[in-house]
Design a protein around this motif. Structure first.
Motif, short mmCIF file in Angstrom:
data_model
loop_
_atom_site.label_atom_id
_atom_site.label_comp_id
_atom_site.label_asym_id
_atom_site.label_seq_id
_atom_site.Cartn_x
_atom_site.Cartn_y
_atom_site.Cartn_z
N UNK A 258 18.33 -4.32 -11.38
CA UNK A 258 16.92 -4.53 -11.01
C UNK A 258 16.69 -5.91 -10.41
N UNK A 259 17.37 -6.92 -10.94
CA UNK A 259 17.20 -8.27 -10.42
C UNK A 259 17.72 -8.42 -9.00
N UNK A 260 18.84 -7.78 -8.72
CA UNK A 260 19.42 -7.85 -7.37
C UNK A 260 18.53 -7.12 -6.36
N UNK A 261 17.98 -5.97 -6.77
CA UNK A 261 17.06 -5.24 -5.89
C UNK A 261 15.83 -6.09 -5.60
N UNK A 262 15.29 -6.71 -6.64
CA UNK A 262 14.11 -7.57 -6.46
C UNK A 262 14.42 -8.73 -5.52
N UNK A 263 15.60 -9.31 -5.65
CA UNK A 263 15.98 -10.43 -4.79
C UNK A 263 16.06 -9.99 -3.33
N UNK A 264 16.65 -8.82 -3.08
CA UNK A 264 16.74 -8.30 -1.72
C UNK A 264 15.35 -8.01 -1.15
N UNK A 265 14.48 -7.41 -1.97
CA UNK A 265 13.12 -7.10 -1.52
C UNK A 265 12.32 -8.37 -1.24
N UNK A 266 12.45 -9.35 -2.11
CA UNK A 266 11.72 -10.60 -1.91
C UNK A 266 12.17 -11.32 -0.64
N UNK A 267 13.47 -11.30 -0.39
CA UNK A 267 13.99 -11.93 0.83
C UNK A 267 13.46 -11.24 2.08
N UNK A 268 13.38 -9.90 2.02
CA UNK A 268 12.86 -9.14 3.17
C UNK A 268 11.37 -9.41 3.38
N UNK B 53 11.15 4.45 -0.86
CA UNK B 53 9.83 3.81 -0.92
C UNK B 53 9.64 2.75 0.17
N UNK B 54 10.66 2.55 1.02
CA UNK B 54 10.59 1.53 2.06
C UNK B 54 10.16 2.12 3.41
N UNK B 55 9.51 1.29 4.21
CA UNK B 55 9.35 1.64 5.63
C UNK B 55 10.71 1.45 6.29
N UNK B 56 10.86 2.02 7.48
CA UNK B 56 12.12 1.85 8.20
C UNK B 56 12.36 0.37 8.54
N UNK B 57 11.31 -0.34 8.86
CA UNK B 57 11.43 -1.75 9.18
C UNK B 57 11.92 -2.53 7.97
N UNK B 58 11.39 -2.21 6.79
CA UNK B 58 11.76 -2.94 5.58
C UNK B 58 13.22 -2.65 5.21
N UNK B 59 13.63 -1.38 5.30
CA UNK B 59 15.02 -1.03 5.01
C UNK B 59 15.96 -1.73 5.99
N UNK B 60 15.58 -1.73 7.27
CA UNK B 60 16.41 -2.37 8.30
C UNK B 60 16.52 -3.87 8.05
N UNK B 61 15.45 -4.49 7.59
CA UNK B 61 15.45 -5.93 7.32
C UNK B 61 16.42 -6.26 6.18
N UNK B 62 16.37 -5.49 5.11
CA UNK B 62 17.31 -5.72 4.00
C UNK B 62 18.75 -5.53 4.47
N UNK B 63 19.00 -4.46 5.20
CA UNK B 63 20.35 -4.15 5.65
C UNK B 63 20.89 -5.25 6.58
N UNK C 170 27.21 0.90 6.89
CA UNK C 170 26.26 2.02 6.96
C UNK C 170 25.27 1.90 5.81
N UNK C 171 24.01 2.17 6.10
CA UNK C 171 22.98 2.32 5.07
C UNK C 171 22.44 3.73 5.18
N UNK C 172 22.60 4.51 4.13
CA UNK C 172 22.10 5.89 4.13
C UNK C 172 20.60 5.90 3.84
N UNK C 173 19.83 6.43 4.78
CA UNK C 173 18.39 6.60 4.60
C UNK C 173 18.11 8.01 4.04
N UNK C 174 18.71 9.01 4.69
CA UNK C 174 18.58 10.40 4.21
C UNK C 174 19.92 11.10 4.43
N UNK C 175 20.28 11.98 3.49
CA UNK C 175 21.52 12.74 3.65
C UNK C 175 21.21 14.14 4.20
#
Length: 357
Positions: free
Chosen positions: A41-51, A101-111, A167-172
């Protein structure tokens, strides 16, 4: 059978290759703990905060750097991942990013932010896209100018034109679309044991089709051997469909029956279920693969009928500091072979950008 003369042996490994990336697929399949990392959870929060912080300052995702996307905790793991890619197993999957739960822009920013901690992003096509979209766009796989990832067909084992592919999987997909990996060194070792005469032919300057993405003053095909021995490293470069389609150019090196037999054996070994293994990337999985040591593939798939549900992955090509040197022939594809600043597809007028769709 083609003569294998003594001078050619200088450009090949002296014997079998024993390094961490010379693994068997059966081992990897049985031990996912060696390559699968779950975010907490902490690592996810760190990635989200950075984005969130980055997007609050700029919408130019193509300009993300390690410094502009700070990861005080998870960044330490990404430093370890560099070593895993360059001198370890050659791949890793990072699981748990809640992309639904992310927009495409937000997912792309983290990746792209994660990618910036590993290396510099490279252009994936003539349009300068540093973020690729891997999905079926209805393209014809038989068209020699179509790239196979734009279809739902089986890809076959290959390398991409960069040091690392992410690769970042958005949908399978509804069915299929598994990711497959195999070790180039393991294939080499098997061919060395079974047919060293055919193995020698894979160090020839076999032609690979550029599929229409031709830099100025270059041939429409590449002349990079499937296997390259340079500075003590075995480096692979392979895409069988593109090798076959390069034979459409009359001045490309002709494939002899022995070359075809060698390529067929290389393919057969890559497809040996003891040598390769597969995984189904889940939404939120980030997979990073070292192209110089491994080949990757994707099984064919059947997609969802709804456009909004269709299989979709984001892709990065990266060049890493501290990487191995490459032989001069890679300039044909990479432009530069400068470590940390090489790879990708650059043609005249290319400007780097991040397409969000």
């Amino acid at each position: 059978m083609n003569d294998v003369s003594a001078p050619r042996a200088i450009n090949r490994p002296p014997g079998k290759i024993d390094i961490p990336s010379a693994w068997l697929g059966a081992e990897m399949k049985a031990n996912p703990g060696r390559w699968l990392v779950s975010l907490n959870a902490g690592e996810i929060a760190e990635l989200e905060n950075a984005a969130e912080s980055y997007l609050g300052r700029s919408r130019k995702i193509a300009e993300i750097t390690k410094e502009s996307f700070p990861l005080p905790q998870f960044g330490a793991h990404l430093e370890q991942l560099k070593t895993t890619l360059l001198t370890g197993l050659g791949f890793e999957v990072i699981r748990g990013l809640p992309v639904a739960k992310y927009t495409q822009e937000f997912a792309a920013t983290i990746f792209c932010g994660v990618g910036a901690h590993l290396g510099s992003a490279r252009s994936q096509n003539a349009a300068g896209h540093i973020l690729g979209h891997v999905r079926d766009v209805g393209a014809d796989a038989k068209d020699p100018n179509v790239r196979i990832y734009q279809t739902s067909e089986r890809q076959t084992f290959h390398t991409d034109s960069s040091d690392v592919v992410g690769l970042l999987c958005i949908r399978e997909a509804m069915e299929g679309g598994d990711s497959l990996l195999v070790s180039t060194s393991t294939i080499y070792n098997e061919m060395f044991a079974r047919r060293p005469d055919l193995l020698a032919l894979l160090f020839d300057g076999i032609a690979t089709d550029r599929r229409g993405e031709v830099p100025e003053n270059e041939k429409p095909y590449l002349e990079i051997p499937v296997l390259n021995w340079h500075a003590g490293f075995l480096t692979g470069f392979y895409q069988r469909q593109y090798i076959d389609s390069a034979q459409r150019f009359p001045d490309a090196m002709r494939l002899t029956p022995d070359h075809v037999e060698a390529l067929d054996l290389f393919d057969a070994l890559a497809n040996d279920p003891d040598l390769h293994f597969g995984m189904r990337l889940q939404p939120g999985d980030m997979q990073f693969v070292y192209n110089h040591a491994l080949l990757h593939d994707r099984t064919g798939f059947r997609d969802w009928p709804e456009v909004s549900q269709k299989r979709h992955l984001l892709r990065l090509w990266l060049s890493m500091e501290g990487d191995r040197p490459l032989p001069d022939c890679f300039r044909q594809r990479y432009g530069s072979i400068e470590i940390g600043n090489r790879g990708g597809i650059i043609v005249k007028g290319t400007s780097l950008n991040v397409p969000l769709d």
